[in-house]
Structures are given as structure tokens and as C-alpha cells.
Design an enzyme around this catalytic site. Structure first.
Site, PDB file in Angstrom:
ATOM      1  N   VAL A 137       8.620 -14.985  64.153  1.00  0.00           N
ATOM      2  CA  VAL A 137       8.032 -14.077  65.147  1.00  0.00           C
ATOM      3  C   VAL A 137       6.637 -14.554  65.553  1.00  0.00           C
ATOM      4  CG1 VAL A 137       7.335 -11.704  65.639  1.00  0.00           C
ATOM      5  CG2 VAL A 137       9.367 -12.133  64.240  1.00  0.00           C
ATOM      6  N   GLU A 144      17.866 -10.704  53.991  1.00  0.00           N
ATOM      7  CA  GLU A 144      16.489 -10.768  53.490  1.00  0.00           C
ATOM      8  C   GLU A 144      16.522 -11.284  52.050  1.00  0.00           C
ATOM      9  OE1 GLU A 144      13.624  -9.249  54.961  1.00  0.00           O
ATOM     10  OE2 GLU A 144      14.497  -8.104  56.612  1.00  0.00           O
ATOM     11  N   ASP A 198      15.925  -0.850  55.502  1.00  0.00           N
ATOM     12  CA  ASP A 198      15.290  -1.333  56.729  1.00  0.00           C
ATOM     13  C   ASP A 198      15.568  -0.367  57.893  1.00  0.00           C
ATOM     14  OD1 ASP A 198      14.264  -3.670  58.540  1.00  0.00           O
ATOM     15  OD2 ASP A 198      16.234  -3.155  59.346  1.00  0.00           O
ATOM     16  N   LYS A 222      12.856   2.225  60.042  1.00  0.00           N
ATOM     17  CA  LYS A 222      12.772   2.346  61.501  1.00  0.00           C
ATOM     18  C   LYS A 222      12.986   3.795  61.928  1.00  0.00           C
ATOM     19  CE  LYS A 222      14.426  -2.391  61.967  1.00  0.00           C
ATOM     20  NZ  LYS A 222      15.647  -3.228  62.046  1.00  0.00           N
ATOM     21  N   GLY A 228      15.308 -11.273  65.635  1.00  0.00           N
ATOM     22  CA  GLY A 228      15.149 -12.633  66.125  1.00  0.00           C
ATOM     23  C   GLY A 228      13.734 -12.851  66.594  1.00  0.00           C
TER      24      GLY A 228
END
Lengths: 428, 428
Positions: free
Chosen positions: B15, B192, B203, B207, B304
């Protein structure tokens, strides 16, 4: 004590009344979120007495939208009158000149006069927002202007007119003609007083013109757009396209290339199992294709009082929070004036022919395509009837010019009994 | 000449490097849109020498993220380190204390420490944005915080973990077991280092905790969430659910009711032909259900380097444009602390039983549901084998408590050979 932002609302149709209701019903929640009390101070509409399902008693009634827009006790002007050459334009300009922020749902006004109005707003130091003008309650304008502001946009694509999509969906599900289905939509009250705004593709075109300005940093150029409505779409094409795995949608498509900005609003084929292909009835969907984000799809109710009013409220809250931005995402003076181009990206095409039924015809037709360098991906010949032999062709990706050559060659063979039907195919 | 905004980037994984590349490649476009030149001034990462596909020569190298965060020549700190109890937290706090704006992709940090960090940022007068933390390149955080700020949200629902969705999609298409498919995902590098973050639902839970805070104006309450991963999902349930017209998805669901805030991350059934049911592989989709907007769907690449970096850039541009907002949409001190509730809305359930194969069994099982006031919508009995007779039930909408009563009654009959499988069904 919280500061108050005073609002004037011009236009009390279904969107205006829904917006006023929302501001009242959710006033606590909204104040908590934007830190200000949003207060509707004054309203105006064509007729005062009309039953609207809300009481207008708490608001000053103003006879004239321009007077309302420039009242000293108004901080923000909400324009829900509509139309591009009438009181709406005068009122928006009056509001800007009087230093008011403006929130509007008026796609026609901005598609036609957007460059000048954006310039006026910037010069006056006010913010003009228009989320409600494009795809109702779906946050397309904000996503494109803000979330994707760092992106090179490859393509903007959308099903943005609910009436057209309703008609196309009903034609398919009922096997009915365009004319019958148009009459049904009319009976249901789905059509504008000028139905050509919808079925002629103009409304979707207005919306696309706004999105492509933001996407490509270009001046709004509605005049440079190719627009074609859904009138030429027959139930035959809908059914045969479905047979090949496609659905017919009225698409707005914008792309930038070296030859200029391509903006088209026209019926296209999209894969039946793609997000755009699956959109039914009045639902809207917009695909924003960024170079690094890849495809981003936004889908929801594209019209209706509630959803459109919610978009108006979102814009009002943004302004109340003190968030300012150039109308089309960058200063109007920096928006590029680019040539509009008709030579589009290479696309696949759906071609429907009606051929003379005699030996060797198919070979000659195939040769006509091959000679023009258009390569055929799929071909289906259907059983002939008294009218001739229907043939469907899906081409590989090709330039529009090459396709035209191939269709001319087909015409010259004398074997084609009717004008060929050609419809673009877009990835959806 | 344009003003410059100096940026420090901590974390140079996929990222971070994508974000730096984007800022360089699109620098002209970005400057035109935000009116400032965005300049990466300094960077830090665990190891300096690693090949990353970008040159670090133009940037100051800082050994320590906290030092980078508080450098006087930095205006904005980008945190891409990850994790909630390590250098990321210290660095974000240092940045805030030094008066820097912060952009982060760190869902864990904000899900665990979001309330305190939001308060710190507000006290320091800086803006903290985190679009990249939820669903990668899809503008979910902005849409919910800004576009839907005037809405009463009914439900937030999302497929927000690409790895889980990849595994579930592959299990279905290959007819393979969870264990086999997990191994395949591992081989492809989709997991991960702690795979439980993905397949354990954590995860996606992080969120959801952020979205529900924004949606309902509540304190971030990750601890109050019910979380279950996808490990108990068998290929049998995937196939039988498909048979009934559903697909299994790991859903994050949040709803507010009089009994409190319901937040769950767990495998659910959604109609196979719904937008959520159709989402394949690593694509993410979030449904924001507002009272007046109705369902708004946002779909795209949820992970991504590129898409996530694009979200980081969107946030940076927002801040460069001078747009400020409270972290969760309203001042942290006004976020309500609400009870978390397990009694959910009335939902339909999918129940799989393995029954003794003898006369009268089905009647007794049906009676067990009826006595508990759970009404059966659909029932399918499959041919028995040596293990027993599999029976599928889809209930009408019912409370969780009633369902539990009915399952207890089933257990008490002694006719159920295995622990019943119960999976919620959500509209998608």
C-alpha cells in the site's frame, strides 16, 4: 448554543417536501453531526394552496424564487425548480450573487450552464453542490469528486434513467413492444411532461455530462455528446440479445483518449450477468473505473422524492460543516476545453441482419466483414420465415469506422433485406 | 506558486509504495484538484534495503515511525504500519500531539483505540481519516460519514473480507472442503501471518465496528461485537444452501434497536441472486440502508495495494483541500455509549438436521418448531443414507430466543443424530 444555518427552499414538489420533512424529523441527529441547527426559513413554489402532506406554516412564503434566493436572512438556497432556461437559472444566479451557498438537483441547468455557474460561484466564494442531480440517493458525485480525486479515470458508465430502464426491463419480462410499454409507463406516471427527456436519452445525457467533467477535469460539454434514446430498441433485439447472453440498457458512457472526449448516451448491450446487466426497473447503477481503484460500482434508488431529498440533505450538511469545494472538483478556469470525439475505443458490436434466403449468402456476408477487417466472434443464423433469414453477429473489438465499412459492404451485396441493426457492447 | 503539503509515510509495503507511486505519477492532476503540491518528504519502514519497485532516494529516511510522525517539516502523517498495539499507535499519537493530520489504513488500531484517538485528534484540532481501513478502494467511509449524514441508518451490511469470500467462493465452485481451500489460499499468499484475523472474522469485525460507530453515532465498540469466522462452514451447507437459493457469505451486520446495538460478524445466508449473494472472490460489497435513501450498494476491490492506496490518496486530497471532519462524523464526546445486544431483529434461519430414519419423525420435529412458535417456511427431506436422514428447514422470521427454544425441543426429542446447524439468513 448551536449556530443556525438558515435555508430557503424553492420548489415544493416531491423532492422539496421530502427534504423539508427530513430536515424536521432528523433535526437532532443532523445538528449533532454538522454542529449547526439547520432551519428552513422561507419557501416558494408555483402554487401556494396545493396539498403537500406537510405544513408550510412555520416558513415565510415568498412569491418569487429570485427574491427568496437573495433574502438577507438566508444562508443557503436549495433549488428544486428544475429546467435550464427559466426561473431556476435566474434564482441560482441571484443566490450566488447574494453570497449564498447553493444546493440543487437540477441536472439540466448544470449540463447547459454549468461552466458559467461554477465560475460565478467561485468568484463569489460560495459552494454549489448537486449530488441530487445525478442518480438520486447514490453518492456518485461525491465519490467521483472527492474519493477518486487522485485517480486517472478510464471510463464512467451508468444506467442513470429509471424510466428507460423500467421500459426495457418490462419489454423483456412481458415480451411487449416499445409502444405498449411506453403507454404503460405513461399510465403509471413515470414519464416527464416532455417524455423525450427520458426516453430520448436527454436526462441521462445531462447526468453524464456532469460526471465526465469531474472525471476528466474538462468543461461540461453537453453539446458535444452523442445522444440516442431507446425508441429504436425492438423486442426482437432484446430477446435475441438475451439469447446471446446480453441485456439492452440505456447507458451513459464517457472515455478520454488522445483524440478527445467521447461522451455517448445510447442503448448498449452489456453482459446479462454483469452488475449493469442485472439492474432492473428504476434502480440506477454507476461504474467509475479508475486506473488504480479498478471498477467501483455504486447502486441504489436513482429517483424518487426520498432518495433525491437525502442527497440534497447530504449536500446541505457538507456545507454546514464548512466543507467547500470547486463545483466540478477543480477551479472552473482550469477545466480543460477538449475536442469531442466520435471515434470511440475499440468495442464489440451486436449486428442483426435480415438476409435473402439463398445458398452462399452467409459466405458473402462473412466476407464483407472480413474484407473490412472486422472479425466475427459469434454468429447465429435463425430459421428463415417469409421475411427472410435473420442472422446475428457479435464482432470482436473493432473501431467504429471499420464497422461502418463492413456494414456498407453488407449493404452493397444486395443480400440484406433491411437496414442492419448495430448496437455497441460495453463491459458492465 | 502552489503551496506544498509535506507528507511522511510510515510503512512501505504494497500500500505504501503504491501510494507514493500514485502521488508521483498523478502529481499534476492531484495538484490541479486540491490546489496544493503534495510532496512526500520522509519515509520509514522496518527494513531500508528491501527492493520495493520504487526509488526512495528523494525522501528522507527516518529510522523510527514516532520520530517521523513528529518531524517539524511534516504536515500530514500517513500510517501504513498496521496492528493495534505497537509502533502504529505510538506513531499516530505522536503525530496528533505534534499537530499533524493523519491518514491511516489501520482498522485494528481504530477498532480498538478509536474513541480515544478520535478525542485526541479533535482536541489537537487535526483531522484523522481512514477510508482505506474499510473495504479498500470503495468509498464506504466517506459515503456513510458525509453523503448519508442526514439519514437514520437501518442496517449496515457487508462482505468485507476478501480472503473469506475467496475461500467460500472456491469451496462452492470446486466442491472442496474448508481445509483444502484454506491450504490453497495459504499457498496463494492470501492469508495474513495470523490467519485468524481473516478466517476468524476479526478483520471484518474491525471494519464493521468503524462503520457502525459512524452509522449510529455510537462509540466504537469492537468488544461488544459477536464474531464468528467461517471455519464451521462445511461444503455440505454451501451446497444445500445453494439448493435452496442461497449462498454463504461472511457478513458484518449492524443494526440499532430499542434493546441496543447489534453488531455481528458471522457466516450468513443471503439470496443467491441478491447483490451480496453474487459477490465473488476478493470483491467487497457494502450495503448502507438508510430510511429515506433505501438500500445503497457500494462494490469494488476491497484490498490490494492499488485500490487501498487510492483510498489513502483520496483522504490526503480531502485534507489538502482543507476539508475537516470529526473522525466518526460527530465530536467524539457526543458519540453515545450504548448497550450491545444479542437479541437481533427477527430473521429467517436455515436449519440443517440429521434425523433418525423412522416413521413419524418429521411430524415430531415439525411439532417441536411449532410448539416454540417458530413457523416453517420451507422444508426439504433428502434421501437417508447410513448416517441418517438429512432435513433442511428455512424458518419464517423469528426471534433468536424462539429459535433456541425450538432447537432445544428438537434436541430433547432424541431424534436428532447430530448437533443442528443453524445459520442466519439476511436480505442482501
Amino acid at each position: 448554543m448551536r449556530e443556525t444555518m438558515n435555508i430557503g427552499v424553492a420548489g415544493l414538489g416531491t423532492v422539496g417536501t421530502s427534504a423539508i420533512k427530513l430536515l424536521e424529523e432528523n433535526s437532532e441527529l443532523i445538528a449533532a453531526r454538522c454542529g449547526k441547527h439547520l432551519h428552513v426559513k422561507a419557501v416558494c413554489a408555483r402554487t401556494r394552496g396545493k396539498p403537500r402532506g406537510i405544513s408550510l406554516e412555520g416558513f415565510d412564503w415568498v412569491e418569487d424564487a429570485t427574491l427568496l434566493a437573495s433574502r438577507p436572512d438566508i444562508d443557503l438556497f436549495v433549488e428544486l425548480i428544475g429546467g435550464h432556461d427559466n426561473t431556476a437559472k435566474a434564482a441560482v444566479e441571484a443566490a450566488i450573487n447574494a453570497g449564498k451557498h447553493v444546493v440543487t438537483a437540477n441536472k439540466a441547468l448544470l449540463a447547459i450552464h454549468g461552466n458559467a455557474i461554477a465560475k460565478m460561484a467561485e468568484d463569489a466564494g460560495v459552494t454549489l453542490r448537486f449530488e441530487a442531480a445525478v442518480a438520486g440517493g447514490i453518492p456518485v458525485v461525491k465519490s467521483l469528486t472527492e474519493s477518486l480525486a487522485g485517480e486517472r479515470i478510464r471510463r464512467v458508465l451508468g444506467v442513470m434513467n429509471g424510466t428507460c430502464n423500467f421500459i426495457l426491463t418490462r419489454m423483456e419480462s412481458n415480451g411487449s413492444s416499445y409502444e405498449e410499454t411506453f403507454a404503460e409507463a405513461d399510465k403509471l406516471g413515470y414519464l416527464e411532461s416532455d417524455p423525450d427527456l427520458d426516453v430520448g436519452g436527454i436526462d441521462a445525457g445531462h447526468k453524464l455530462a456532469l460526471l465526465s467533467s469531474i472525471a476528466f477535469g474538462t468543461q461540461v460539454d453537453f453539446a458535444g455528446m452523442d445522444i440516442e434514446g431507446i425508441k429504436r430498441i425492438s423486442i426482437t433485439d432484446i430477446e435475441l440479445a438475451r439469447d446471446m447472453g446480453y441485456r439492452v440498457k440505456l447507458l451513459g458512457v464517457a472515455r478520454m483518449s488522445d483524440s478527445g472526449l467521447e461522451q455517448r448516451t445510447e442503448p448498449c448491450l452489456v453482459p446479462a450477468n454483469s452488475p449493469l446487466g442485472r439492474v432492473e426497473n428504476a434502480t440506477n447503477i454507476v461504474l467509475l473505473e479508475g486506473e488504480t481503484t479498478g471498477p467501483v460500482y455504486l447502486m441504489g434508488a436513482g429517483a424518487g422524492g426520498g432518495p433525491t431529498a437525502a442527497a440534497v440533505i447530504g449536500d446541505i450538511i457538507d456545507i454546514a460543516r464548512g466543507r467547500t469545494i470547486s463545483t466540478f472538483g477543480q477551479p472552473a478556469s482550469t477545466l480543460k476545453k477538449v475536442a469531442s470525439t466520435r471515434s470511440s475505443a475499440e468495442l464489440a458490436w451486436y449486428i442483426r441482419l435480415l438476409l435473402v434466403d439463398q445458398p452462399g449468402v452467409l459466405a458473402r456476408i462473412a466476407a464483407a466483414f472480413g474484407d473490412a477487417n472486422v472479425s466475427i466472434n459469434r454468429l447465429r443464423q435463425y430459421g428463415h420465415d417469409e421475411n427472410g433469414a435473420p442472422v446475428l453477429i457479435v464482432t470482436h473489438h473493432t473501431q467504429r469506422e471499420q464497422l461502418n465499412h463492413s456494414l456498407n459492404a453488407v449493404r452493397k451485396t444486395g443480400l440484406s433485406l433491411r437496414e442492419p441493426v448495430a448496437i455497441r457492447i460495453e463491459d458492465g
